[in-house]
Design a protein around this motif. Structure first.
Motif, PDB file in Angstrom:
ATOM      1  N   LEU A  78       0.799  -1.220   0.000  1.00  0.00           N
ATOM      2  CA  LEU A  78       0.000   0.000   0.000  1.00  0.00           C
ATOM      3  C   LEU A  78       0.836   1.277   0.000  1.00  0.00           C
ATOM      4  N   PRO A  79       1.767   1.478   0.953  1.00  0.00           N
ATOM      5  CA  PRO A  79       2.561   2.710   0.898  1.00  0.00           C
ATOM      6  C   PRO A  79       3.447   2.786  -0.337  1.00  0.00           C
ATOM      7  N   VAL A  80       3.879   1.622  -0.829  1.00  0.00           N
ATOM      8  CA  VAL A  80       4.720   1.596  -2.032  1.00  0.00           C
ATOM      9  C   VAL A  80       3.903   1.992  -3.261  1.00  0.00           C
ATOM     10  N   ALA A  81       2.708   1.465  -3.373  1.00  0.00           N
ATOM     11  CA  ALA A  81       1.853   1.808  -4.515  1.00  0.00           C
ATOM     12  C   ALA A  81       1.472   3.289  -4.492  1.00  0.00           C
ATOM     13  N   ILE A  82       1.122   3.789  -3.313  1.00  0.00           N
ATOM     14  CA  ILE A  82       0.753   5.201  -3.201  1.00  0.00           C
ATOM     15  C   ILE A  82       1.950   6.096  -3.539  1.00  0.00           C
ATOM     16  N   GLY A  83       3.105   5.770  -2.977  1.00  0.00           N
ATOM     17  CA  GLY A  83       4.303   6.557  -3.251  1.00  0.00           C
ATOM     18  C   GLY A  83       4.670   6.547  -4.723  1.00  0.00           C
ATOM     19  N   PHE A  84       4.568   5.379  -5.355  1.00  0.00           N
ATOM     20  CA  PHE A  84       4.916   5.252  -6.776  1.00  0.00           C
ATOM     21  C   PHE A  84       4.019   6.136  -7.631  1.00  0.00           C
ATOM     22  N   LEU A  85       2.703   6.079  -7.389  1.00  0.00           N
ATOM     23  CA  LEU A  85       1.767   6.867  -8.184  1.00  0.00           C
ATOM     24  C   LEU A  85       1.927   8.362  -7.928  1.00  0.00           C
ATOM     25  N   LEU A  86       2.156   8.739  -6.684  1.00  0.00           N
ATOM     26  CA  LEU A  86       2.332  10.158  -6.374  1.00  0.00           C
ATOM     27  C   LEU A  86       3.641  10.695  -6.950  1.00  0.00           C
ATOM     28  N   GLY A  87       4.666   9.844  -7.036  1.00  0.00           N
ATOM     29  CA  GLY A  87       5.914  10.262  -7.661  1.00  0.00           C
ATOM     30  C   GLY A  87       5.715  10.600  -9.127  1.00  0.00           C
ATOM     31  N   GLY A  88       4.962   9.767  -9.821  1.00  0.00           N
ATOM     32  CA  GLY A  88       4.642  10.065 -11.213  1.00  0.00           C
ATOM     33  C   GLY A  88       3.785  11.310 -11.350  1.00  0.00           C
ATOM     34  N   GLU A  89       2.827  11.481 -10.447  1.00  0.00           N
ATOM     35  CA  GLU A  89       1.966  12.659 -10.483  1.00  0.00           C
ATOM     36  C   GLU A  89       2.761  13.935 -10.221  1.00  0.00           C
ATOM     37  N   GLY A 228       8.584   6.134  -8.928  1.00  0.00           N
ATOM     38  CA  GLY A 228       7.487   6.586  -9.778  1.00  0.00           C
ATOM     39  C   GLY A 228       7.867   7.796 -10.604  1.00  0.00           C
ATOM     40  N   ALA A 229       8.616   8.706  -9.989  1.00  0.00           N
ATOM     41  CA  ALA A 229       9.057   9.901 -10.711  1.00  0.00           C
ATOM     42  C   ALA A 229       9.973   9.524 -11.867  1.00  0.00           C
ATOM     43  N   MET A 230      10.884   8.575 -11.633  1.00  0.00           N
ATOM     44  CA  MET A 230      11.806   8.178 -12.700  1.00  0.00           C
ATOM     45  C   MET A 230      11.086   7.444 -13.822  1.00  0.00           C
ATOM     46  N   ILE A 231      10.155   6.553 -13.475  1.00  0.00           N
ATOM     47  CA  ILE A 231       9.437   5.816 -14.507  1.00  0.00           C
ATOM     48  C   ILE A 231       8.606   6.764 -15.365  1.00  0.00           C
ATOM     49  N   PHE A 232       8.007   7.780 -14.762  1.00  0.00           N
ATOM     50  CA  PHE A 232       7.240   8.748 -15.543  1.00  0.00           C
ATOM     51  C   PHE A 232       8.141   9.431 -16.572  1.00  0.00           C
ATOM     52  N   VAL A 233       9.327   9.863 -16.142  1.00  0.00           N
ATOM     53  CA  VAL A 233      10.250  10.536 -17.053  1.00  0.00           C
ATOM     54  C   VAL A 233      10.654   9.617 -18.200  1.00  0.00           C
ATOM     55  N   VAL A 234      10.932   8.348 -17.884  1.00  0.00           N
ATOM     56  CA  VAL A 234      11.335   7.393 -18.927  1.00  0.00           C
ATOM     57  C   VAL A 234      10.219   7.195 -19.946  1.00  0.00           C
TER      58      VAL A 234
END
Length: 270
Positions: A78-89, A228-234
């Motif tokens: 749960l915290p990993v999924a939330i963090g990943f999505l918010l990083g992309g956002e 999440g932030a890095m995957i969004f950039v890629v």
């Protein structure tokens, strides 16, 4: 390694990101070694950078985050999924606000607020700066996990991440300086603009380090946020930019090589 172990954790992360900034400068310095702009070379380097970033997102960030989240009051995912999505956002919002121009793209395709009021050189620098924000955060959070003494984090793993990001910063520096040289800027100005894009990494790394070094419960979330932030950039910029000129197979194979190299670094050193 013993020398690094003896240093203050904040100094460790500072040195690591000064290294990655230096690698950006090294890539930008390629303008002094070539007289012509080689599109296949740039596309292969962008693909390589994308592969390194994808591998680092899992091996250095998401996998440790899931391990750290186990045993808590919430399901580990749960915290990993939330963090990943918010990083992309987070990067999505910056992408919409920050004026920037993707490598290989025409000037009329610049994004962000009022991009037409900016020079092409400034827009290209800001595009690579956007790349470097999540990369700096990732390094800072990884060293922060080491400073907290997390059993899922190691100094060798944090150093492997810094080395991998440093290697892929070489093509990122070139992705700014080479198009600027092609557009008519002098070699010196093209180099200065290219290396300038790496300046944000030490800053964002220190922010990431400070955010988790003293607030341990944030650690799994912060690691996933950086991933999440890095995957969004890629997905949004690096891979599309590497294929815009038709060199898809070359870019994909370069991505595979970059992923493999980063996986080897992380597993062997981490």
């Amino acid at each position: 390694m013993e020398f690094i172990l003896e240093l203050d954790p904040l100094l460790q992360v500072t040195i690591a990101t000064l290294f990655t900034w230096g690698m950006t400068a090294l890539g930008a310095a390629l303008v002094f070694t070539t007289k012509t702009f080689n599109q296949k070379f740039l596309d292969s380097m962008l693909g390589f950078a994308g592969g390194v970033m994808i591998a680092a997102s899992f091996w250095s960030l998401l996998s440790p985050a899931l391990e750290m989240a186990e045993g808590g009051s919430l399901p580990a995912w749960l915290p990993v999924a939330i963090g990943f999505l918010l990083g992309g956002e987070f990067i999505y919002l910056i992408d919409k606000l920050l004026p920037h121009l993707h490598p290989n793209a025409p000037l009329n395709s610049a994004e962000g607020i009022h991009p037409k009021k900016r020079k092409r050189s400034t827009l290209l620098v800001l595009a690579i700066t956007l790349h470097n924000i999540p990369e700096g955060l990732a390094i800072g959070v990884s060293f922060g996990a080491v400073a907290l003494g997390s059993p899922s984090a190691s100094l060798a793993g944090a150093l492997a991440l810094a080395i991998g990001i440093g290697i892929q910063n070489i093509p990122e520096g070139a992705a700014v300086s080479m198009p600027l040289l092609r557009d008519g800027l002098t070699r010196k100005k093209s180099f200065l603009f290219g290396q300038f894009s790496g300046m944000v990494e030490p800053i964002s790394a220190i922010i990431g380090f400070m955010a988790v070094a003293y607030i341990e419960p944030l650690l799994p979330f912060a690691l996933a946020f950086a991933a999440g932030a890095m995957i969004f950039v890629v997905a949004e910029e690096v891979i599309p930019s590497s294929q815009e000129e038709g060199n898809k197979d070359l870019a994909v194979m370069s991505l595979m090589i970059g992923f493999t190299l980063m996986m080897i670094l992380d597993v062997s050193l981490g």
